[in-house]
Design an enzyme around this catalytic site. Structure first.
Site, short mmCIF file in Angstrom:
data_model
loop_
_atom_site.label_atom_id
_atom_site.label_comp_id
_atom_site.label_asym_id
_atom_site.label_seq_id
_atom_site.Cartn_x
_atom_site.Cartn_y
_atom_site.Cartn_z
N TRP A 84 37.50 40.72 44.92
CA TRP A 84 37.73 40.66 43.46
C TRP A 84 38.35 39.31 43.08
O TRP A 84 38.02 38.73 42.05
CB TRP A 84 38.67 41.81 43.04
CG TRP A 84 39.02 41.80 41.58
CD1 TRP A 84 38.36 42.42 40.57
CD2 TRP A 84 40.14 41.13 40.95
NE1 TRP A 84 38.97 42.18 39.37
CE2 TRP A 84 40.07 41.39 39.57
CE3 TRP A 84 41.20 40.34 41.42
CZ2 TRP A 84 41.01 40.90 38.66
CZ3 TRP A 84 42.12 39.85 40.52
CH2 TRP A 84 42.01 40.12 39.16
N HIS A 85 39.25 38.83 43.95
CA HIS A 85 39.95 37.59 43.62
C HIS A 85 39.02 36.37 43.61
O HIS A 85 39.24 35.46 42.83
CB HIS A 85 41.12 37.36 44.58
CG HIS A 85 42.32 38.16 44.22
ND1 HIS A 85 42.46 39.48 44.60
CD2 HIS A 85 43.41 37.87 43.49
CE1 HIS A 85 43.60 39.94 44.12
NE2 HIS A 85 44.20 38.98 43.43
N GLY A 86 38.06 36.36 44.50
CA GLY A 86 37.19 35.19 44.50
C GLY A 86 36.06 35.32 45.49
O GLY A 86 36.17 36.03 46.49
#
Lengths: 316, 476
Positions: free
Chosen positions: B321-323
């Site tokens: 989700w973060h990257g």
């Protein structure tokens, strides 16, 4: 009694109570900002050594015949004492670490407001005209002079759209400078001798093999920087100052052509100004003369300063 | 539009003044229009993507509510696929394609799929998750479908939390758009105080530390193990202050206008274990994953191996989700591994603590737990911050020796870094352990209270970094 009544009335109206308190809060901030800012200003200009003092000296106190402008490579490569010996002219190195051509132009404006030097040497770097946002952040070193030097304002305001607003604060010009100002006013700092007439000597040698100096080839150019360079030349021409533009040497195996230097040469040629390009100067490619790839050590600086001084002599 | 810009300051003043001036029934229009403007200040065209998902989710919500039986699930799946597809295209397409190319190259083949030349819309993961929580809650029957298209759009686009959270739930936020918020002195002052704290954390701590962290981490080959150790600890504080500052400003801005947003951070570095850390860090995302993924997978009410798998999967996806980068995936997986290992080793650790007598000295035990947790989290941050996996391993190798000199470009800047961390520690420590005691900032004396806040402004002017960049979490 009257105050109590006023507070009671204000409290009844949430909005006006809030506005009153907000105004009082801002008044408090203003008083603190004014007193701390002006104290910092006093001690900033009271310094007698260090980088900030050198900047103040360059802008407000120089009276030398020959001035050297540029970034760290100017500070480390040009020994004013050698120019004094060879040319018989008083000299000072007004270079500053990490500064772009915009900074040099601002300092030149400060100098020309007071007097006209006879000779100016401007040291240009590879990638000098590259578009980098950091170049404008570096102009923060000029913020303390905003109030007292109207001639520099247009350059200082290039830092950002809201710079004028930020400069309403008295503290802001000295942002992140508290410790440096404090140290600059101590006795210990006065005993330190980092520079000789603005020249800062680097003493150690490069101990590694000579490599290819790597730098980007196709970078975006900053028209503001190119314009600042042109303005610098024009200001010197207008005052009939002898201007010499130099690209000092790099320790590198590879021979290179850099867009900024090429543009610098073209403009200089058009304006009939001497441009000395030592970026690929083979006699000076010797690790014993360097501190690192872009910086000469004190031995290298001595040789290079002699070289440039001879060129100035030839041209006189 | 960045919170730490004059542009935002003017925007906030104008919007807030108008908000309290106009009638309640027009306020949603003002907020929606200003939110559109806020979002379009980044890349205007991307509002279309947001618009498409809003339309899909709005109708999906109504359809889910009106449908019966399996149809409800169909509409939910349609909505989820639409949201996840947008994420996949804009955030993960090139990453997946890159990895596919790598695989193909391994077999001596070339990848025929072209790369997409697109920019990631700002805060895409945040508003996508907020939109998804709406349709899931409507499906679960916890939230009625919003019939007012404007109000629903505002739920997704409410500007204070549009690009970096907190990721709100419809039960908490939607009804607030229908409530009338009056000009209340104390609430507004509380909101402004939060905004000021946010600016302090961002400008004085986060952006100051960023100067050192970036200088070291962006030159992995050239710095020593000791410098990397210091830079990693600095990064732990940088990312906390950067992200919690954004949350503070978002919550403060919303509060000024009368909206209550959920708390996103609760002094995470005082956590005594990794599980507690995740209850204090990015709470709106942690609870999102818990409510909509972890519990849906069965949570801990399954066999132990399945439970561990659930934990690992949730953190793996949290990393993703973060990257779209292996560094984030490893970071997420590492946190999942910490939790599993903590569960497996719990009895052994208890026995060991009893054996050495650590349990008899609660203060020491607490300190050890906090420090160990902090070091574990810092280790994981290496992957989060490193520019790529290779750099991360170089950094870990260097840190393991702690050799070499400490990189100090400018001693005074290093002192500012240490002082800013010190100030933050004192404030957080007091809030964590001495809540009811005397405080300058909460003093009953108006003058002391105001001098304290005015001093905070002065500290920002004196030591703040005004040329700093955007918030780290914007990129997600």
């Amino acid at each position: 009694m009257i105050l109590d009544k006023l507070i009671f009335t204000l409290r009844k109206s949430n909005f006006w109570f809030f506005i009153t308190k907000l105004c009082l809060f801002f008044l408090l901030v203003f008083i603190l900002d004014f007193s701390i800012g002006n104290t910092l200003r006093y001690f900033y200009f009271k310094q007698e050594s260090g980088l900030q003092y050198q900047a103040t000296y360059a802008i407000e106190k120089t009276k030398e015949d020959l001035l050297i402008f540029g970034s760290s490579r100017a500070c480390n490569h040009y020994m004013p004492t050698i120019f004094e010996e060879k040319l018989g002219l008083s000299s000072y190195n007004v270079g500053r670490y990490g500064s772009p051509v915009l900074y040099h132009l601002a300092v030149l404006k400060g100098v020309l407001k007071r007097y006209t030097p006879k000779i100016i040497i401007l040291d240009l770097n590879l990638q000098e005209f590259e578009k980098i946002d950091d170049s404008y952040d570096v102009l923060s070193s000029l913020l303390p002079y905003y109030k007292t030097h109207p001639e520099m304002r247009s350059i200082i305001l290039m830092r950002g759209k809201y710079e004028r607003l930020k400069l309403l604060s008295n503290i802001y010009p000295f942002n992140s400078e508290l410790l440096t100002i404090a140290i600059g006013n101590t006795e210990i700092n006065k005993r330190r001798h980092d520079d000789v007439k603005g020249f800062i000597a680097l003493r150690d040698n490069w101990k590694f093999p000579i490599k290819n100096y790597s730098f980007p080839q196709n970078y975006a150019l900053d028209s503001k920087k190119i314009n600042a360079y042109k303005t610098f030349i024009n200001a010197c021409k207008k005052q009939k100052i002898k201007l010499l533009i130099v690209c000092s040497p790099y320790l590198s195996k590879n021979r290179f052509k850099d867009s900024s230097i090429e543009i610098g040469k073209q403009i200089a040629k058009k304006e009939n100004i001497s441009f000395l390009d030592y970026s690929n100067y083979i006699p000076l490619i010797n690790p014993n003369l360097y501190h690192d790839n872009p910086h000469l050590n004190v031995e290298g600086a001595r040789m290079f300063s002699n070289l440039v001084a001879d060129e100035v002599l030839k041209d006189r | 539009m960045l919170f730490n810009s004059f542009h935002f300051l003017f925007f906030f003043l104008i919007v807030t003044s108008l908000y309290f001036t106009i009638s309640h029934k027009w306020r949603w229009i003002l907020l929606l229009a200003s939110s559109c403007y806020f979002y379009m200040a980044f890349v205007p065209i991307y509002i279309l993507i947001l618009g498409i998902t809003i339309v899909i989710d709005y109708f999906a919500g109504i359809c889910i509510e009106n449908a019966k039986g399996k149809q409800r699930k169909v509409f939910l799946i349609v909505s989820l696929i639409a949201n996840i597809s947008v994420l996949c295209i804009f955030k993960y397409f090139n990453f997946l394609n890159d990895n596919f190319s790598f695989l193909m190259h391994g077999f001596g083949l070339s990848n025929p799929i072209p790369y997409l030349s697109i920019l990631l819309p700002i805060g895409l993961s945040f508003h996508t998750f907020q939109a998804m929580s709406y349709t899931i809650e409507v499906y679960r029957g916890n939230q009625k479908a919003e019939k007012h298209f404007g109000v629903y759009s505002l739920y997704v686009m409410f500007y204070p939390q549009l690009v970096a959270g907190p990721i709100e739930r419809p039960q908490n936020l939607l009804h607030q758009f229908r409530e009338k918020h009056n000009f209340e002195y104390f609430r507004i002052v509380e909101g402004l105080k939060l905004i000021l704290w946010g600016f302090f954390k961002k400008l004085v701590v986060a952006d100051r530390l960023a100067l050192y962290v970036n200088a070291v981490y962006n030159n992995a080959e050239h710095h020593s193990g000791f410098s990397f150790f210091v830079a990693t600890v600095f990064f732990a504080f940088q990312i906390y202050c950067d992200f919690s500052a954004y949350s503070d400003i978002a919550i403060g801005v919303a509060k000024v206008m009368g909206f209550h947003l959920m708390t996103n951070f609760n002094r995470p570095y005082f956590a005594r274990n990794v599980a507690e850390f995740w209850k204090r860090w990015h709470i709106s995302l942690s609870t999102w994953f818990k409510d909509y993924l972890y519990i849906s997978l069965g949570g801990n009410k399954v066999s132990i191996p399945k439970w561990y798998f659930n934990l690992f999967l949730v953190f793996f996806i949290s990393g993703l989700w973060h990257g779209a980068n292996w560094t984030y995936i490893i970071w997420g997986a590492l946190n999942g591994f910490y939790l599993i290992f903590a569960n497996i080793s719990s009895p052994a650790r208890e026995k060991f603590n009893a054996f050495i007598g650590l349990n008899n000295i609660p203060v020491l035990s607490r300190c050890v737990q906090i420090i160990v947790t902090f070091m574990l989290i810092c280790f994981a941050w290496i992957f989060f911050r490193a520019n790529n996996v290779d750099d991360a391993f170089i950094i870990i190798k260097k840190i393991s020796t702690l050799n070499g000199p400490l990189f100090i470009e400018n001693p005074s800047k290093m002192i500012y870094c240490l002082v800013s961390i010190g100030l933050l520690f004192i404030i957080e420590y007091k809030r964590e352990y001495y809540k009811g005691n005397v405080s300058f900032f909460n003093s009953k004396n108006w003058i002391i209270r105001n001098i304290s806040y005015a001093s905070l402004v002065i500290i920002i002017l004196l030591f703040g970094v005004f040329d700093g960049g955007q918030f780290i979490y914007f990129q997600f």
